[in-house]
Design a protein around this motif. Sequence first.
Motif, PDB file in Angstrom:
ATOM      1  N   VAL A   6      63.309 -43.811 -14.723  1.00  0.00           N
ATOM      2  CA  VAL A   6      64.774 -44.122 -14.197  1.00  0.00           C
ATOM      3  C   VAL A   6      64.818 -45.694 -13.762  1.00  0.00           C
ATOM      4  CG1 VAL A   6      66.251 -43.710 -12.345  1.00  0.00           C
ATOM      5  CG2 VAL A   6      64.850 -41.666 -13.302  1.00  0.00           C
ATOM      6  N   LEU A   7      63.987 -46.043 -13.317  1.00  0.00           N
ATOM      7  CA  LEU A   7      63.968 -47.720 -12.866  1.00  0.00           C
ATOM      8  C   LEU A   7      63.845 -48.649 -14.063  1.00  0.00           C
ATOM      9  CD1 LEU A   7      61.461 -47.406  -9.919  1.00  0.00           C
ATOM     10  CD2 LEU A   7      63.980 -47.832  -9.855  1.00  0.00           C
ATOM     11  N   ALA A  81      67.565 -57.449 -10.406  1.00  0.00           N
ATOM     12  CA  ALA A  81      68.006 -56.341 -10.722  1.00  0.00           C
ATOM     13  C   ALA A  81      67.906 -55.077  -9.944  1.00  0.00           C
ATOM     14  CB  ALA A  81      67.660 -56.306 -12.398  1.00  0.00           C
ATOM     15  N   LEU A  82      66.772 -55.112  -9.321  1.00  0.00           N
ATOM     16  CA  LEU A  82      66.176 -53.780  -8.638  1.00  0.00           C
ATOM     17  C   LEU A  82      66.378 -53.798  -7.181  1.00  0.00           C
ATOM     18  CD1 LEU A  82      63.203 -52.988 -10.737  1.00  0.00           C
ATOM     19  CD2 LEU A  82      65.576 -51.913 -10.972  1.00  0.00           C
ATOM     20  N   ARG A  98      63.162 -52.249  -2.260  1.00  0.00           N
ATOM     21  CA  ARG A  98      62.974 -53.565  -1.572  1.00  0.00           C
ATOM     22  C   ARG A  98      61.851 -54.168  -2.192  1.00  0.00           C
ATOM     23  NH1 ARG A  98      59.726 -53.771   3.219  1.00  0.00           N
ATOM     24  NH2 ARG A  98      59.179 -51.716   2.813  1.00  0.00           N
ATOM     25  N   TYR A  99      62.182 -55.672  -2.304  1.00  0.00           N
ATOM     26  CA  TYR A  99      61.178 -56.598  -2.899  1.00  0.00           C
ATOM     27  C   TYR A  99      60.179 -56.645  -1.728  1.00  0.00           C
ATOM     28  CZ  TYR A  99      59.576 -61.152  -3.905  1.00  0.00           C
ATOM     29  OH  TYR A  99      58.701 -62.280  -4.162  1.00  0.00           O
ATOM     30  N   LEU A 100      58.526 -56.659  -2.139  1.00  0.00           N
ATOM     31  CA  LEU A 100      57.674 -56.895  -1.369  1.00  0.00           C
ATOM     32  C   LEU A 100      56.957 -58.313  -1.371  1.00  0.00           C
ATOM     33  CD1 LEU A 100      56.020 -53.227  -1.683  1.00  0.00           C
ATOM     34  CD2 LEU A 100      57.577 -54.264   0.225  1.00  0.00           C
ATOM     35  N   GLY A 101      57.000 -58.650  -2.807  1.00  0.00           N
ATOM     36  CA  GLY A 101      56.391 -59.921  -2.824  1.00  0.00           C
ATOM     37  C   GLY A 101      56.011 -60.135  -4.303  1.00  0.00           C
ATOM     38  N   ASP A 118      56.175 -56.924  -6.941  1.00  0.00           N
ATOM     39  CA  ASP A 118      55.773 -55.668  -6.312  1.00  0.00           C
ATOM     40  C   ASP A 118      57.288 -55.228  -5.498  1.00  0.00           C
ATOM     41  OD1 ASP A 118      53.341 -55.695  -7.053  1.00  0.00           O
ATOM     42  OD2 ASP A 118      52.462 -56.160  -5.017  1.00  0.00           O
ATOM     43  N   LEU A 119      57.623 -53.819  -5.684  1.00  0.00           N
ATOM     44  CA  LEU A 119      58.868 -53.477  -5.182  1.00  0.00           C
ATOM     45  C   LEU A 119      58.451 -51.932  -4.338  1.00  0.00           C
ATOM     46  CD1 LEU A 119      61.099 -53.923  -8.080  1.00  0.00           C
ATOM     47  CD2 LEU A 119      61.184 -55.127  -5.884  1.00  0.00           C
ATOM     48  N   SER A 120      59.049 -51.700  -3.377  1.00  0.00           N
ATOM     49  CA  SER A 120      59.078 -50.645  -2.830  1.00  0.00           C
ATOM     50  C   SER A 120      59.993 -49.612  -2.968  1.00  0.00           C
ATOM     51  CB  SER A 120      59.028 -50.422  -1.077  1.00  0.00           C
ATOM     52  OG  SER A 120      59.220 -49.410  -0.678  1.00  0.00           O
TER      53      SER A 120
END
Length: 126
Positions: A6-7, A81-82, A98-101, A118-120
Amino acid sequence: MQIESVLRSILVADPDVAALIGARAYQMHLPREPTFPAVIYQMISRPQDGLTGIVQARMQYTCMAESWRGAADLADAVRCALHGYRGVRDGARIEQVRYLGQHDDHDETTGIYWIPVDLSVTYLEV
């Protein structure tokens, strides 16, 4: 459909990402003779709340290119984009991305630069 797929569909449909990689977003590993820039993505963890069914997944998108600038531009495009995405798509209700770093890296042997982003991802399979 799995959340990874999906992502990926959201990612490659983004015009800024598509301009850089087309459809060169691969799950877990590159093809035998890759073209750069490209993205490798993988799920790092996927804890799920037993009562609500809500999943809090951690995804990593490794942005690879033959120059640091190419990898950095791709990492920025992936993040834009995400990060902040919400919606229902292909059997998943995505509550929040959410962007984590991220960090920079380089392989001296191949000359390839990469930046893991990295994304949550909070979602519920519907």
